[in-house]
Scaffold this active site. Structure first.
Site, PDB file in Angstrom:
ATOM      1  CE  LYS A 160     -20.856  14.169  10.103  1.00 34.53           C
ATOM      2  NZ  LYS A 160     -21.062  13.476  11.147  1.00 34.53           N
ATOM      3  CG  ASP A 199     -24.360  14.483  11.061  1.00 37.52           C
ATOM      4  OD1 ASP A 199     -23.713  13.712  10.518  1.00 37.52           O
ATOM      5  OD2 ASP A 199     -23.760  15.048  11.816  1.00 37.52           O
ATOM      6  CG  ASP A 245     -25.536  14.262  15.041  1.00 39.49           C
ATOM      7  OD1 ASP A 245     -24.312  14.634  15.167  1.00 39.49           O
ATOM      8  OD2 ASP A 245     -25.696  12.893  15.147  1.00 39.49           O
ATOM      9  CB  SER A 246     -22.668  19.053  16.926  1.00 34.13           C
ATOM     10  OG  SER A 246     -22.511  19.718  15.596  1.00 34.13           O
ATOM     11  CD  GLU A 263     -16.100  13.545  16.726  1.00 30.68           C
ATOM     12  OE1 GLU A 263     -16.784  13.351  15.795  1.00 30.68           O
ATOM     13  OE2 GLU A 263     -16.279  14.119  17.790  1.00 30.68           O
ATOM     14  CD  GLU A 268     -22.173   9.439  14.567  1.00 36.44           C
ATOM     15  OE1 GLU A 268     -22.188   8.403  15.299  1.00 36.44           O
ATOM     16  OE2 GLU A 268     -22.128  10.578  15.052  1.00 36.44           O
TER      17      GLU A 268
HETATM   18  O1  KIV Z   1     -22.096  16.746  14.288  1.00 41.30           O
HETATM   19  C1  KIV Z   1     -21.220  17.171  14.091  1.00 41.30           C
HETATM   20  O2  KIV Z   1     -20.948  18.350  14.348  1.00 41.30           O
HETATM   21  C2  KIV Z   1     -20.245  16.335  13.474  1.00 41.30           C
HETATM   22  C3  KIV Z   1     -18.691  16.898  13.480  1.00 41.30           C
HETATM   23  C4  KIV Z   1     -18.050  17.012  14.872  1.00 41.30           C
HETATM   24  C5  KIV Z   1     -17.956  16.116  12.559  1.00 41.30           C
HETATM   25  O3  KIV Z   1     -20.542  15.203  13.357  1.00 41.30           O
END
Ligand code: KIV
Length: 295
Positions: free
Chosen positions: A144, A114, A75-76, A212, A146
């Site tokens: 993924k 994510d 989600d970056s 992280e 959090e």
């Molecule tokens: O969204 C992302 O890029 C991440 C990484 C920093 C692990 O969660």
């Protein structure tokens, strides 16, 4: 029921055959799609592996051809691709669209997507609905999310439903409004909480966990105490895998990047130079030429 490395990985990405032949995740010869079983086998061999973020088919195809075994549609994408200030505004629709593009652009890498902020915090059923969409519509091999102890129920239900899950603890950017961007796990109490979070993610059945922005010594302790692989970002050199946000890694991100990242190329300069060269040739009348012209 929880996921174990003996169970089949039920995503449309790959046949669920475990790789017990000692093939390296990076540099190995196998060209079939990597599964979570291969990730577990790499941990048993003590093999380190790289993970990069990707948000589009073309960039993902470059990383796939370069042998990157795991790609994260992070989600970056919020700050690195979609022009938001943080990851918080990213929607499930955006995640599904870009994840599908990354899956289409790759043949070998395990693609992890994510779960965006707001798509799983309500509880396990919401998490299952969101993750199912990413697996069914986008075709990713894993998701993924959090949170450690606080996300235990969500991870358990996804895993019980046949969706491999990567956890993410330490700094969790979706909580930036509460947490800020600072190193996590400093001090005895915070370190103990991080260890509890790591165990909770593993006990819920996750196949790997991102750490992280945590002190290197603590990341080493977490890595020693788990049987699933740890994926570090700003967590020192001892984790089983390392992940970087690709726009930081290739020098596309404008301004200051975090100290833990490393820039392996300067694409901002390269792209800017190409754009300026094109513009000057158009303005000067030297592009297009005869070889670019149809008759
Ligand atoms: O969204 C992302 O890029 C991440 C990484 C920093 C692990 O969660």
């Amino acid at each position: 029921m929880t996921f174990s490395s003996a169970d089949p990985a039920p995503s449309r990405q790959a046949p669920a055959t475990a790789d017990s032949s000692g093939k390296a995740l990076y540099g190995g010869k196998s060209s079939r799609r990597i599964t979570v079983h291969d990730i577990a086998a790499a941990k048993e061999r003590g093999e380190k592996w790289p993970m990069l973020t990707a948000y589009d088919a073309m960039t993902a195809s470059v990383f796939d051809e370069s042998g990157i075994p795991v790609m994260l549609v992070g989600d970056s994408m919020g700050n690195c691709h979609l022009g938001y200030e943080t990851t918080v505004p990213v929607t499930l629709d955006e995640m599904a669209m870009l994840s599908a593009a990354v899956v289409r652009g790759t043949k070998r890498a395990l693609i992890v997507a994510d779960l965006p902020f707001g798509s799983y915090q309500e509880g396990p059923v919401q998490a299952l609905r969101s993750a199912t969409r990413l697996v069914k519509d986008a075709g990713v091999g894993a998701v993924k999310l959090e949170g450690g102890e606080r996300s235990h129920e969500q991870i358990s239900l996804l895993v019980a439903s046949g969706i491999p899950v990567m956890g993410h603890i330490g700094l969790t950017p979706q909580s930036v409004n509460a947490m800020g961007y600072r190193v996590q796990g400093r001090g005895e109490e915070a370190a103990q909480q991080l260890l509890r979070d790591a165990k909770a993610v593993q006990d819920a059945g996750a196949f790997a966990v991102v750490l992280e922005l945590v002190p290197g010594e603590l990341a080493a302790e977490v890595t020693r105490s788990l049987h699933i692989p740890t994926v570090g970002i700003g967590a020192g050199p001892t984790t089983d895998a390392q992940v970087l946000v690709y726009t930081d890694m290739v020098g596309l991100t404008p301004g200051r990047v975090p100290r833990f990242t490393k820039q392996y190329a300067n694409l901002r300069e390269t792209l800017g130079g190409a754009a300026r060269a094109f513009a000057e040739e158009v303005v000067g009348g030297t592009f297009p030429q005869e070889e670019h012209t149809f008759h």
